[in-house]
Design a protein around this motif. Sequence first.
Motif, PDB file in Angstrom:
ATOM      1  N   ASN A 191       0.599  -1.339   0.075  1.00  0.00           N
ATOM      2  CA  ASN A 191       0.328  -0.276   0.120  1.00  0.00           C
ATOM      3  C   ASN A 191       0.878   1.452  -0.378  1.00  0.00           C
ATOM      4  O   ASN A 191       1.424   2.144   1.121  1.00  0.00           O
ATOM      5  CB  ASN A 191      -0.813   0.043   1.415  1.00  0.00           C
ATOM      6  N   LYS A 193       0.450   4.037  -1.587  1.00  0.00           N
ATOM      7  CA  LYS A 193      -0.090   5.847  -1.280  1.00  0.00           C
ATOM      8  C   LYS A 193       0.739   6.185  -0.261  1.00  0.00           C
ATOM      9  O   LYS A 193       0.423   7.464   0.714  1.00  0.00           O
ATOM     10  CB  LYS A 193      -1.109   4.587  -2.316  1.00  0.00           C
ATOM     11  N   SER A 197       2.500   8.661   2.325  1.00  0.00           N
ATOM     12  CA  SER A 197       1.945   9.829   3.283  1.00  0.00           C
ATOM     13  C   SER A 197       1.863   9.646   4.714  1.00  0.00           C
ATOM     14  O   SER A 197       2.596  11.067   5.278  1.00  0.00           O
ATOM     15  CB  SER A 197      -0.408   9.270   3.314  1.00  0.00           C
ATOM     16  N   THR A 224       8.398   5.385  -2.401  1.00  0.00           N
ATOM     17  CA  THR A 224       6.927   5.464  -2.283  1.00  0.00           C
ATOM     18  C   THR A 224       6.442   7.067  -2.920  1.00  0.00           C
ATOM     19  O   THR A 224       5.066   6.609  -3.452  1.00  0.00           O
ATOM     20  CB  THR A 224       6.624   5.696  -0.653  1.00  0.00           C
ATOM     21  N   SER A 225       7.037   7.947  -2.838  1.00  0.00           N
ATOM     22  CA  SER A 225       6.235   9.472  -2.592  1.00  0.00           C
ATOM     23  C   SER A 225       6.115   9.188  -4.893  1.00  0.00           C
ATOM     24  O   SER A 225       5.478  10.005  -5.438  1.00  0.00           O
ATOM     25  CB  SER A 225       7.175  10.221  -1.989  1.00  0.00           C
ATOM     26  N   THR A 228       3.179   6.940  -6.092  1.00  0.00           N
ATOM     27  CA  THR A 228       2.249   7.614  -5.803  1.00  0.00           C
ATOM     28  C   THR A 228       1.973   9.146  -6.167  1.00  0.00           C
ATOM     29  O   THR A 228       0.797   9.795  -5.726  1.00  0.00           O
ATOM     30  CB  THR A 228       1.614   7.466  -4.411  1.00  0.00           C
ATOM     31  N   TYR A 293       7.128  -2.738  -8.101  1.00  0.00           N
ATOM     32  CA  TYR A 293       7.587  -1.079  -7.803  1.00  0.00           C
ATOM     33  C   TYR A 293       8.544  -0.635  -9.040  1.00  0.00           C
ATOM     34  O   TYR A 293       8.591   0.335  -9.897  1.00  0.00           O
ATOM     35  CB  TYR A 293       8.605  -0.940  -6.777  1.00  0.00           C
ATOM     36  N   GLU A 296       6.239   0.122 -11.576  1.00  0.00           N
ATOM     37  CA  GLU A 296       5.047   1.223 -11.514  1.00  0.00           C
ATOM     38  C   GLU A 296       6.169   2.790 -11.127  1.00  0.00           C
ATOM     39  O   GLU A 296       6.128   3.575 -12.278  1.00  0.00           O
ATOM     40  CB  GLU A 296       5.042   0.861  -9.690  1.00  0.00           C
TER      41      GLU A 296
END
Length: 387
Positions: A191, A193, A197, A224-225, A228, A293, A296
């Motif tokens: 997860n 996103k 955050s 991760t940023s 997303t 990853y 993505e």
Amino acid sequence: MDGGAEGPQQPHLILAHKLFLLTHPDVPDIEKVHLKSEVLDVIKSDGMAPLYETLTASSVLDLDQSLLDSMRAANEEELKKLDEKIADAEENLGESEVREAHLAKALYFIRINDKEKALEQLKLTEGKTVAVGQKMDLVFYTLQLAFFYMDFDLVSKSIDKAKKLFEEGGDWERKNRLKVYEGLYCMSTRNFKKAASLFLDSISTFTTYEIFPYETFIFYTVLTSIITLDRVSLKQKVVDAPEILTVLGKIPFLSEFLNSLYECQYKAFFSAFAGMAEQIKFDRYLYPHFRFYMREVRTVVYSQFLESYKSVTVEAMAKAFGVSVDFIDQELSRFIAAGKLHCKIDKVAGVLETNRPDAKNALYQATIKQGDFLLNRIQKLSRVIDL
């Protein structure tokens, strides 16, 4: 990831990373010989008989029966002392001393890596704990144990438990620490996103050095940023963030990876991307999602490139990325077929034509679809009424 020296990382999580590398298919055998020796040294120094049994049973380490017997004997002796302290506290001392004696036993089970007994003893200690802050600390011990074993069910339950405890009270420092634990859980369960955050929320308050150093935390935050956040948010929260800028250069390839993507320097990005791939592959939390990853990130960078054009030649795109035409052709065909990119390839002309979905158009189509559905329902209803 190598870390700084801001605070001590939990030794068991350092050991967990070594065990991960010891069973990794891409770690060279010569390196595994050194890792095996380091792992054995830690097991011996802390008398980890339960972990040693598990590792020898799965052939990660070779069984030395006399070593196992001596560690078991040492464990029994230490546990006898701890039980005596509990009995003494219950007879002669107050409630807080009884709690401390039980906690000492729980921490010993954690130290020798006896997961089940550690969890039982933590539960027993919790029953003797009144303060919310102390109850939270027990949850953090449980979370560290759960991350050692990659037991995500236990991680999830512990995070839920911590949130319920915070409804009773709890300080901001522990609340902020929990965000990082939850971010790591989200990242480890794909997860990304939510992980981004939570990590971004924790940048200025980070104190969870026990699970990883600050540099590793920034590494995870950037990774991760990138997949997303939109460009505006990425610039504001990551590219220009002073906390990130202070350590970005210390992490190999990360600065080039982030900045070349934002500045549309695609050749430099692909070069940094190859270096980053190695680091992701040897990270115990990211490795299970390595292929996902990689896809993505490529979706983000190809989409960004194509957004600038209504049509562009495959050759021009290959040149921008510093790769062959065949490579880009194969990549795009795969991503278009998977619905990841909104464009089509004219194979004869060697041209890419973008057909980006317009937000207003999509809303219009959805409204028409819903309108048709409603009309059909009304027609069916009117037939029933006519009958």
